[in-house]
Design an enzyme around this catalytic site. Sequence first.
Site, PDB file in Angstrom:
ATOM      1  N   HIS A  61       0.838  -1.208   0.000  1.00 27.89           N
ATOM      2  CA  HIS A  61       0.000   0.000   0.000  1.00 27.89           C
ATOM      3  C   HIS A  61       0.871   1.256   0.000  1.00 27.89           C
ATOM      4  CE1 HIS A  61      -4.058   1.857   1.374  1.00 27.89           C
ATOM      5  NE2 HIS A  61      -3.329   2.769   0.770  1.00 27.89           N
ATOM      6  N   ASP A 153      -9.225   2.990  -3.622  1.00 23.75           N
ATOM      7  CA  ASP A 153      -8.549   3.511  -2.420  1.00 23.75           C
ATOM      8  C   ASP A 153      -8.734   5.007  -2.214  1.00 23.75           C
ATOM      9  OD1 ASP A 153      -6.822   3.407  -0.127  1.00 23.75           O
ATOM     10  OD2 ASP A 153      -5.373   4.484  -1.339  1.00 23.75           O
ATOM     11  N   HIS A 180     -10.940   0.664   1.009  1.00 23.98           N
ATOM     12  CA  HIS A 180     -10.737   1.693   2.046  1.00 23.98           C
ATOM     13  C   HIS A 180     -12.099   1.829   2.720  1.00 23.98           C
ATOM     14  CE1 HIS A 180      -9.245   6.000   3.120  1.00 23.98           C
ATOM     15  NE2 HIS A 180     -10.269   5.683   3.887  1.00 23.98           N
ATOM     16  N   HIS A 233      -5.780  -0.665   5.667  1.00 21.96           N
ATOM     17  CA  HIS A 233      -5.482   0.136   6.868  1.00 21.96           C
ATOM     18  C   HIS A 233      -6.598   0.216   7.907  1.00 21.96           C
ATOM     19  CE1 HIS A 233      -7.541   2.904   4.284  1.00 21.96           C
ATOM     20  NE2 HIS A 233      -6.488   3.300   3.643  1.00 21.96           N
ATOM     21  N   ASP A 306       1.034   2.811   3.710  1.00 20.55           N
ATOM     22  CA  ASP A 306       0.127   3.813   3.148  1.00 20.55           C
ATOM     23  C   ASP A 306       0.924   5.106   2.919  1.00 20.55           C
ATOM     24  OD1 ASP A 306      -2.005   5.198   2.166  1.00 20.55           O
ATOM     25  OD2 ASP A 306      -3.126   5.302   4.044  1.00 20.55           O
ATOM     26  N   GLY A 325      -2.515  12.375   4.785  1.00 23.52           N
ATOM     27  CA  GLY A 325      -1.434  11.463   4.403  1.00 23.52           C
ATOM     28  C   GLY A 325      -0.132  11.670   5.146  1.00 23.52           C
TER      29      GLY A 325
END
Lengths: 427, 319
Positions: A61, A153, A180, A233, A306, A325
């Site tokens: 990811h 995602d 997600h 996640h 991620d 992020g």
Amino acid sequence: MSSELLIKNGRVIDPANGIDKECDVLILDEKIAEVGKIEKKAQTVIDATGKLVVPGLIDIHVHFREPGDEEEETIASGSSAAVAAGFTSVVCMPNTRPPIENETDIEYVHRKARQARKTHVYTMGAITKNREGVELAEMGFMAEAGAVGFTDDGNGVQDPAVMLRALKYAAMFDIVIAQHCQNNGFAGNGVMNAGYYSTILGLPGTDAMAEEMMLWRDIELVRKANVRYHAQHISTAGSVELLRAAKKDSLPITCEVTPHNLLLTEQCCAEYDTNYKVNPPLRTEKDIEALNQAVSEGLVDALVTDHAPHLQSEKELEFLAAPFGIASLECALGLYVKALLEPGILDWSGLIELMSARPAKIIGVDRGTLGKGKQGDVTIIDPDAEYKVDITRFRSKSRNCPYNGWKLKGQVEKTIVGGEIRFSADS
Amino acid sequence: MALKRKSKQLRWRRKHLLGLRELSAEEITHILDTAKGFAQISTRSVKKAPPLRGKVVVNLFFEDSTRTRNSFALAASRLSADVVEFTKKASSVTKGETLLDTAKNLEAMGIDIVVIRHSAAGAPRLLSRNINAGVINAGDGYCEHPTQGLLDVYTIRKIKGTLEGLKIAIVGDIAHSRVARSDMWAMSKLGAEVTFVGPPTLIPGEVDKLPVKVSYSLDEVIEKVDVINMLRIQFERLGGNPFPSVREYSHYFGLTVERMKRAKPDILVMHPGPINRGLEIESEVADGSNSVILEQVKNGLAVRMAVLFLVNQAAAQAD
């Protein structure tokens, strides 16, 4: 031209084959030729005394932002960061601009990766056209072009009918659908976890249930469609409960966790530092405990970063306006050592398994082990070397990493991809 | 000057006033005492004092405001500062000049204090980390509005003598109110018992961890409190429809003449403004003998003078 690479005297950990012993690894012409006491000579010999010799690490990811946001990251810069962090394979997410949603897009990613010549770069394709959650994208053609899974995602498929259709259709290709999990209507405009801190900070929160209600729905859809499904996640104690029950029912479901959801809580947002703005958001101590418990029970199938690079100028915005992020690819191993190894939740073998063999299985690639004849992807780690995270030395183009200055253990010494040394700490 | 003598108990060190959550009761009291000294300047024929002479204060307002902006401008000019007005619609997207770029441009012009109002919670904190000037929060999203909280406790203290032991209700859209948050911190730190009153849909999450009580019934609370602060419904911040209609909201949470009959005779009726007459408060109550709404506005000036004065002093010491 044939090539020989011999790695001597390391502690070889190959969870897929139940190996954890001091020995040697020989790679011949891109493939693992032998693991054991090897007396013969080779063109290149690496002395790995005191080091760990493990299957090349795999992160399923990451966001390399290409095409569309090359100022944040490119496949070349992301690949450089990946090998420096010990990753011999990564899986890019398709939320690029435009999204990765047809075979040409898949081939584009592969071509850029070949040019970069660092790590293996796989990609998932979008489940739906333009990641809008309405019409299915051409999954078949993408699978044939080498897509290793499908996901929208960042934008979970909201309509249950569309999601069921996607799951059923994917059954034709034996390929994983990754989600997600977030009910967008319920999540609203949340920018952090909903709770005490969102209340006092005056920020809209995303309730844990936004994740859990979609995960619950998907588990029931998988029960119907019986196709491989991967929860990306996961971040809440409730999600752990749901997955525990789903796995007990032997549903073909896997899941992943990120270092930030294991190490950081909502409290980190207290100073409005946007490096802590991430989706799913940082949760609570209770959630971290549940995730740790899930890892120790074997419920978690993959450790992922991620890795989500963003420009400093974007992260310097107001907390409400900044993008979600965290860029953590380059310190991933050390973060997992801190989160899982040091507290004794996993041993080295367990940790490596969740960073190699098991993620490889999720995406259906024949990697992640040191078995004879397998790809010569190997990572050499100095388990005791301590280092300080320094974002100014990142190979990634982005610096949105809240771990700057952290002291971590477990340094990548060498990364070998297909028998070729692609990263060496001392060079 | 009279002010100098007041500051014996505490040395003010904060270069920024970002919120009341991080202030101690002593710090809050210190601001209130300082404000008391400034209040009398407004009663003189020459309404000016020199402490900020030669200093530049920027009113950096990314959100509409009349009361607060004018109050700060007047406060700064009474302290002899030069005031620059900078009004701009906040861009919620990444396009256009960023907040930091705007602030750095202003700073290049040589400013000393930024008074900022912004729709994004945390914007003043972001600014304070990135510029050298002192930063005063004039309202950020629904996080805090510290000078409003200060002028509210100033007003209560002036009339009631102390906040210790007082029962105070804050009524309305608590979830989207920066005033409710700043009031809560200031009032509870000074010893009052604060109750949030509103429909459950407008009470924020995990409120049980805050220093307040919660009630969904204004009728139950009205008889018990010494002070009632009526908040405006923040129509611009409401998502969905947290109550079915304005009519129904007024029925349960409006401060009517009828409800006032059951209140203590010396109850203080407060409102941060602007008022929606007939919605959260009836005109007769807003203009009635218990109302201190205009007193709040008047006190706001003294409080903002005090805050500008203290912030400027701390900034000068830090340089």
